[in-house]
Design a protein around this motif. Structure first.
Motif, PDB file in Angstrom:
ATOM      1  N   TRP A  29       0.853  -1.190   0.000  1.00 52.17           N
ATOM      2  CA  TRP A  29       0.000   0.000   0.000  1.00 52.17           C
ATOM      3  C   TRP A  29       0.886   1.235   0.000  1.00 52.17           C
ATOM      4  CZ3 TRP A  29      -4.766   0.825  -1.345  1.00 52.17           C
ATOM      5  CH2 TRP A  29      -5.348   2.071  -1.079  1.00 52.17           C
ATOM      6  N   PHE A  30       0.647   2.128  -0.951  1.00 55.55           N
ATOM      7  CA  PHE A  30       1.385   3.381  -1.032  1.00 55.55           C
ATOM      8  C   PHE A  30       0.617   4.335  -1.919  1.00 55.55           C
ATOM      9  CE2 PHE A  30       4.790   5.901  -3.310  1.00 55.55           C
ATOM     10  CZ  PHE A  30       5.052   6.766  -2.253  1.00 55.55           C
ATOM     11  N   CYS A  31       0.264   5.497  -1.365  1.00 56.11           N
ATOM     12  CA  CYS A  31      -0.403   6.546  -2.129  1.00 56.11           C
ATOM     13  C   CYS A  31       0.566   7.706  -2.299  1.00 56.11           C
ATOM     14  CB  CYS A  31      -1.658   7.025  -1.410  1.00 56.11           C
ATOM     15  SG  CYS A  31      -2.922   5.741  -1.212  1.00 56.11           S
ATOM     16  N   CYS A  32       0.499   8.368  -3.451  1.00 48.57           N
ATOM     17  CA  CYS A  32       1.470   9.414  -3.737  1.00 48.57           C
ATOM     18  C   CYS A  32       0.793  10.529  -4.553  1.00 48.57           C
ATOM     19  CB  CYS A  32       2.648   8.830  -4.520  1.00 48.57           C
ATOM     20  SG  CYS A  32       4.048   9.931  -4.741  1.00 48.57           S
ATOM     21  N   PRO A  33       1.022  11.797  -4.167  1.00 48.60           N
ATOM     22  CA  PRO A  33       2.027  12.290  -3.221  1.00 48.60           C
ATOM     23  C   PRO A  33       1.528  12.508  -1.796  1.00 48.60           C
ATOM     24  CG  PRO A  33       1.178  14.124  -4.495  1.00 48.60           C
ATOM     25  CD  PRO A  33       0.493  12.892  -5.024  1.00 48.60           C
ATOM     26  N   ARG A  34       0.241  12.234  -1.500  1.00 43.67           N
ATOM     27  CA  ARG A  34      -0.279  12.473  -0.160  1.00 43.67           C
ATOM     28  C   ARG A  34      -1.017  11.239   0.313  1.00 43.67           C
ATOM     29  NH1 ARG A  34      -3.637  18.040  -0.763  1.00 43.67           N
ATOM     30  NH2 ARG A  34      -5.263  16.441  -0.833  1.00 43.67           N
ATOM     31  N   PHE A  35      -1.370  11.237   1.600  1.00 48.35           N
ATOM     32  CA  PHE A  35      -2.170  10.153   2.148  1.00 48.35           C
ATOM     33  C   PHE A  35      -3.423   9.909   1.320  1.00 48.35           C
ATOM     34  CE2 PHE A  35      -0.071  11.831   6.045  1.00 48.35           C
ATOM     35  CZ  PHE A  35       0.502  10.659   6.525  1.00 48.35           C
ATOM     36  N   ASP A  36      -4.099  10.996   0.917  1.00 48.27           N
ATOM     37  CA  ASP A  36      -5.389  10.871   0.248  1.00 48.27           C
ATOM     38  C   ASP A  36      -5.278  10.931  -1.274  1.00 48.27           C
ATOM     39  OD1 ASP A  36      -4.644  13.519   0.194  1.00 48.27           O
ATOM     40  OD2 ASP A  36      -6.519  14.315   1.004  1.00 48.27           O
ATOM     41  N   SER A  37      -4.044  10.761  -1.802  1.00 45.42           N
ATOM     42  CA  SER A  37      -3.838  10.691  -3.249  1.00 45.42           C
ATOM     43  C   SER A  37      -4.142   9.282  -3.758  1.00 45.42           C
ATOM     44  CB  SER A  37      -2.383  11.043  -3.590  1.00 45.42           C
ATOM     45  OG  SER A  37      -2.083  12.368  -3.220  1.00 45.42           O
ATOM     46  N   PRO A  38      -4.286   9.115  -5.072  1.00 40.36           N
ATOM     47  CA  PRO A  38      -4.490   7.767  -5.624  1.00 40.36           C
ATOM     48  C   PRO A  38      -3.328   6.837  -5.283  1.00 40.36           C
ATOM     49  CG  PRO A  38      -5.075   9.426  -7.239  1.00 40.36           C
ATOM     50  CD  PRO A  38      -4.418  10.158  -6.102  1.00 40.36           C
ATOM     51  N   SER A  39      -3.632   5.569  -5.187  1.00 42.09           N
ATOM     52  CA  SER A  39      -2.617   4.589  -4.834  1.00 42.09           C
ATOM     53  C   SER A  39      -1.708   4.285  -6.022  1.00 42.09           C
ATOM     54  CB  SER A  39      -3.266   3.298  -4.343  1.00 42.09           C
ATOM     55  OG  SER A  39      -3.942   2.648  -5.407  1.00 42.09           O
ATOM     56  N   VAL A  40      -0.473   3.909  -5.699  1.00 42.15           N
ATOM     57  CA  VAL A  40       0.484   3.386  -6.674  1.00 42.15           C
ATOM     58  C   VAL A  40       0.648   1.881  -6.465  1.00 42.15           C
ATOM     59  CG1 VAL A  40       2.888   3.457  -7.457  1.00 42.15           C
ATOM     60  CG2 VAL A  40       1.699   5.577  -6.868  1.00 42.15           C
ATOM     61  N   PHE A  41       0.736   1.487  -5.195  1.00 42.40           N
ATOM     62  CA  PHE A  41       0.764   0.071  -4.834  1.00 42.40           C
ATOM     63  C   PHE A  41      -0.475  -0.204  -3.981  1.00 42.40           C
ATOM     64  CE2 PHE A  41       5.430   1.179  -4.903  1.00 42.40           C
ATOM     65  CZ  PHE A  41       5.659   0.643  -6.162  1.00 42.40           C
ATOM     66  N   GLY A  42      -1.305  -1.141  -4.425  1.00 43.56           N
ATOM     67  CA  GLY A  42      -2.559  -1.414  -3.725  1.00 43.56           C
ATOM     68  C   GLY A  42      -2.878  -2.880  -3.590  1.00 43.56           C
ATOM     69  N   TYR A 246      -0.107  14.895   8.627  1.00 39.98           N
ATOM     70  CA  TYR A 246       0.325  15.575   7.404  1.00 39.98           C
ATOM     71  C   TYR A 246       1.028  16.868   7.811  1.00 39.98           C
ATOM     72  CZ  TYR A 246       0.030  17.625   2.708  1.00 39.98           C
ATOM     73  OH  TYR A 246       0.325  18.188   1.489  1.00 39.98           O
ATOM     74  N   ALA A 247       2.341  16.862   7.754  1.00 43.03           N
ATOM     75  CA  ALA A 247       3.155  17.931   8.319  1.00 43.03           C
ATOM     76  C   ALA A 247       2.830  19.326   7.776  1.00 43.03           C
ATOM     77  CB  ALA A 247       4.638  17.619   8.129  1.00 43.03           C
ATOM     78  N   PRO A 248       2.528  19.485   6.476  1.00 40.89           N
ATOM     79  CA  PRO A 248       2.274  20.847   5.986  1.00 40.89           C
ATOM     80  C   PRO A 248       1.096  21.557   6.644  1.00 40.89           C
ATOM     81  CG  PRO A 248       2.825  19.408   4.152  1.00 40.89           C
ATOM     82  CD  PRO A 248       2.656  18.524   5.365  1.00 40.89           C
ATOM     83  N   THR A 249       0.117  20.804   7.161  1.00 41.68           N
ATOM     84  CA  THR A 249      -1.043  21.455   7.773  1.00 41.68           C
ATOM     85  C   THR A 249      -1.242  21.076   9.232  1.00 41.68           C
ATOM     86  OG1 THR A 249      -2.576  19.669   7.130  1.00 41.68           O
ATOM     87  CG2 THR A 249      -2.254  21.486   5.556  1.00 41.68           C
ATOM     88  N   GLY A 250      -0.688  19.947   9.678  1.00 40.06           N
ATOM     89  CA  GLY A 250      -0.921  19.469  11.033  1.00 40.06           C
ATOM     90  C   GLY A 250      -2.130  18.571  11.138  1.00 40.06           C
ATOM     91  N   GLY A 251      -2.812  18.286  10.020  1.00 40.79           N
ATOM     92  CA  GLY A 251      -3.974  17.400  10.034  1.00 40.79           C
ATOM     93  C   GLY A 251      -3.571  15.956  10.237  1.00 40.79           C
ATOM     94  N   LEU A 252      -4.315  15.237  11.066  1.00 47.22           N
ATOM     95  CA  LEU A 252      -4.055  13.831  11.361  1.00 47.22           C
ATOM     96  C   LEU A 252      -5.058  12.960  10.618  1.00 47.22           C
ATOM     97  CD1 LEU A 252      -2.552  11.791  13.513  1.00 47.22           C
ATOM     98  CD2 LEU A 252      -4.745  11.944  14.686  1.00 47.22           C
ATOM     99  N   VAL A 253      -4.588  12.019   9.796  1.00 45.95           N
ATOM    100  CA  VAL A 253      -5.521  11.122   9.103  1.00 45.95           C
ATOM    101  C   VAL A 253      -5.985  10.037  10.066  1.00 45.95           C
ATOM    102  CG1 VAL A 253      -4.586  11.559   6.808  1.00 45.95           C
ATOM    103  CG2 VAL A 253      -3.660   9.669   8.154  1.00 45.95           C
ATOM    104  N   ALA A 254      -7.211   9.582   9.883  1.00 42.77           N
ATOM    105  CA  ALA A 254      -7.745   8.532  10.745  1.00 42.77           C
ATOM    106  C   ALA A 254      -7.012   7.218  10.526  1.00 42.77           C
ATOM    107  CB  ALA A 254      -9.239   8.355  10.488  1.00 42.77           C
ATOM    108  N   ALA A 255      -6.568   6.981   9.307  1.00 40.95           N
ATOM    109  CA  ALA A 255      -5.755   5.813   8.956  1.00 40.95           C
ATOM    110  C   ALA A 255      -5.172   6.094   7.578  1.00 40.95           C
ATOM    111  CB  ALA A 255      -6.587   4.531   8.938  1.00 40.95           C
ATOM    112  N   PRO A 256      -4.064   5.448   7.227  1.00 41.09           N
ATOM    113  CA  PRO A 256      -3.494   5.687   5.898  1.00 41.09           C
ATOM    114  C   PRO A 256      -4.110   4.806   4.814  1.00 41.09           C
ATOM    115  CG  PRO A 256      -2.041   4.280   7.158  1.00 41.09           C
ATOM    116  CD  PRO A 256      -3.183   4.638   8.072  1.00 41.09           C
TER     117      PRO A 256
END
Length: 614
Positions: A29-42, A246-256
């Protein structure tokens, strides 16, 4: 289905996105470039069509072990065979507090003893497998590209090395074999938005990147002030929460992750890669309690921005969740071509609950502001103006049906927990205004706060059940109400509360594990059942400790620790079999673990102090 078990993963990340590394050496599992971006590995959601980045010994006949490098977010997967011992060391160098498209997945391959041949497969599937890509092989690596995103694979080698054996590209996927003997270190770096073509990286530079990443995490963790009984467990939870911020805003995702089922084969498969007001507000308590003031402050800025943006909007000043950058487009859709984790469909992308009315979020938000204020994070003028407008709205709108904390889809109800947290919102607002002499309609707020209290005591309490219940039109129990003594609504040894706790013991607790509620008794608009909710189990520990049932609390806590995975991570729920299910790792669970550890520590220390007369 062949998807690797949810719990058979460690998590790495760079504070803007994250990846899951399986015990078989596969990044699933890996989404890029952000947590909520589309996955690359799923591959976690579809082994055949999801995509993966796999490193494993050639052939069969080996066993695997996995661990975190101490006090870090570096995962080490070890392979033990008759020919030798090898390992892959996975990490992501921190990306910083400026949003960037550049992210690096670093995979360090090492032969520890004997010899080992590693099979390497890089099989990306961009945009949840919906976007075709090209793969171009060079002497120094490869480039996988679509019209929107490119990933560059750099190789780690020395000038006199022989080339990787049997390298090939087939249907856009790279396959290679690397032969190592004891003491050799080689590897790969997969980089998004690289500033040039593939290049060779020297082993010394590779090692320096590792040292810098470990140094970052150890320096960060050194700020932790917790010195209680469960330091290692709490430290791992703290690192996990930091990884999901997410360091740029300080928002915490519920899960990745997204679409991992609450029941294998069922339809309760939600996308959790967003910042919930509730979950992130809870993070303020945990972070401040552990000494991480800067992280709590950054989330306070994030929350303040959301309040100022939405004051006066229809349906309430706040949405229940947002993307990590603060935007609110979370339209739910189905990824039709994915089979789902072990056949669990539909695979949901986005979250249709984003626009639900959940009144409890105002209590969590104001309680976090109150806790922050007591820690020295005073609300500025603009923030107070926004808070006043929020509380004016709460004072006028608390007495209406809503969807509730669990995001049920069975219609609005007068949920007791929602009323409870509206009481908290007004109570904390009143305290903040009085503490700092801030202008506020205190008489109005106080009248509404007291009205909520009286209403909950009359209608949220069931004489028949001798317990507080889920909502006013039912006698179903709900473990969200375990927070009633925590927020000060009832005393932890109030007869009504102790009776409620006894009722939950009998109906919602199974060998210390706790269900949210009985879905058969409280139709929630969804088919199927679910496991015990790990957040609720840790909340139960806290409630037992506050009620003076310390031996039961400690036993329940220690039992719950046995349900962690091999590297100390928790998903959302525990299935009947003991398997971890639901999105993974879940921030709420780790937040609740920290709260339970701190609460239990204090109670045990108090008891010890009384015993010694200190």
């Amino acid at each position: 289905m062949t998807e690797t078990a949810i719990a058979d993963h460690g998590m790495i990340g760079d504070l803007q996105t994250a990846a899951l590394v399986g015990t078989d050496g596969s990044i699933d599992w890996f989404c890029c470039p952000r947590f909520d971006s589309p996955s690359v590995f799923g591959a976690l959601l579809d082994e055949d069509r999801g995509g993966h980045f796999r490193v494993r010994p050639a052939g069969a006949g080996y066993v695997t072990k996995q661990m975190y490098y101490p006090d870090s977010a570096v995962v080490i997967t070890r392979f033990l065979s008759e020919q030798g011992v090898g390992e892959v060391v996975d990490f992501m160098p921190p990306a910083g507090e400026v949003a960037t498209g550049r992210h690096r997945l670093v995979r360090m391959l090492r032969c520890v003893r004997g010899r080992m041949s590693f099979d390497i497969d890089v099989a990306p599937r961009f945009d949840y497998g919906r976007r075709a890509h090209t793969a171009n092989l060079t002497e120094q690596g490869a480039v996988f590209a679509t019209d929107q995103l490119a990933l560059t694979l750099h190789t780690v080698r020395e000038p006199d090395d022989e080339r990787l054996a049997r390298v090939s590209v087939e249907d856009g996927d790279l396959h290679a074999t690397l032969d190592l003997v004891a003491g050799q270190v080689r590897g790969m770096v997969l980089e998004s938005q690289a500033d040039g073509p593939p290049r060779e990286i020297r082993v010394a530079d590779f090692q320096r990147l590792f040292d810098e990443t470990v140094g970052y995490w150890r320096s960060w963790l050194a700020r932790c002030t917790y010195r209680g009984r469960w330091r290692q467990v709490v430290a791992r939870s703290a690192i996990t929460l930091k990884l999901m911020t997410y360091a740029p805003t300080g928002g915490l995702v519920a899960a990745p992750t997204m679409a991992l089922p609450e029941q294998v084969g069922g339809e309760r498969n939600w996308d959790y890669r967003y910042t919930w007001i509730r979950d992130a507000s809870f993070s303020v308590y945990a972070l401040l309690a552990l000494g991480f003031v800067e992280e709590a402050e950054r989330f306070g800025f994030w929350l303040g921005d959301r309040i100022r943006e939405h004051v006066g909007g229809e349906g309430g000043p706040l949405n229940i969740m947002y993307r990590v950058d603060g935007s609110s487009d979370l339209k739910e859709e189905i990824v039709e071509h994915w089979s789902g984790y072990r056949g669990s469909r539909p695979v949901r992308l986005g979250n249709g609950a984003a626009e639900q009315l959940q009144l409890d979020i105002y209590g969590e938000a104001l309680d976090s502001a109150f806790v922050g204020d007591r820690a020295g994070l005073t609300v500025p003028y603009r923030g107070w103006q926004a808070i006043r407008e929020v509380l004016d709205w709460v004072a006028e709108h608390w007495d209406q049906p809503e969807e509730g904390i669990w995001e049920t889809r069975g219609g609005r109800q007068p949920f007791t927990y929602g009323r409870l947290m509206c009481w908290v919102a007004l109570d904390r607002g009143i305290r903040l205004a009085m503490a700092h002499g801030r202008p506020a309609p205190l008489e109005h707020w106080t009248r509404e706060r007291d009205a909520i209290y009286d209403q909950v005591m009359r209608h949220g309490w069931s004489e028949n059940r001798r317990a507080f219940v889920q909502h006013y039109h039912t006698e179903v129990l709900d473990s969200s109400l375990l927070r009633m003594p925590t927020v000060g609504f009832v005393a932890p040894r109030d007869p009504r509360w102790l009776s409620t706790l006894d009722a939950m013991d009998a109906e919602l607790v199974t060998d210390s594990l706790v269900y949210r509620y009985d879905p058969d008794a409280s139709p929630d608009g969804l088919r199927g059942t679910e496991g015990t909710f790990s957040l609720c189990t840790f909340a139960y520990v806290s409630a037992l400790a506050r009620a003076g049932r310390l031996e039961e609390a400690r036993q329940a806590f220690e039992k719950m620790l046995t349900y962690a995975n091999h590297v100390g991570l928790y998903s959302e729920e525990i299935a009947l079999s003991g398997e971890q299910i639901g999105n993974f790792p879940q921030a709420f669970t780790h937040l609740s673990l920290i709260d339970a550890a701190l609460t239990l520590d204090r109670a045990l220390d108090d008891r010890a102090g009384r015993a010694t007369g200190l």
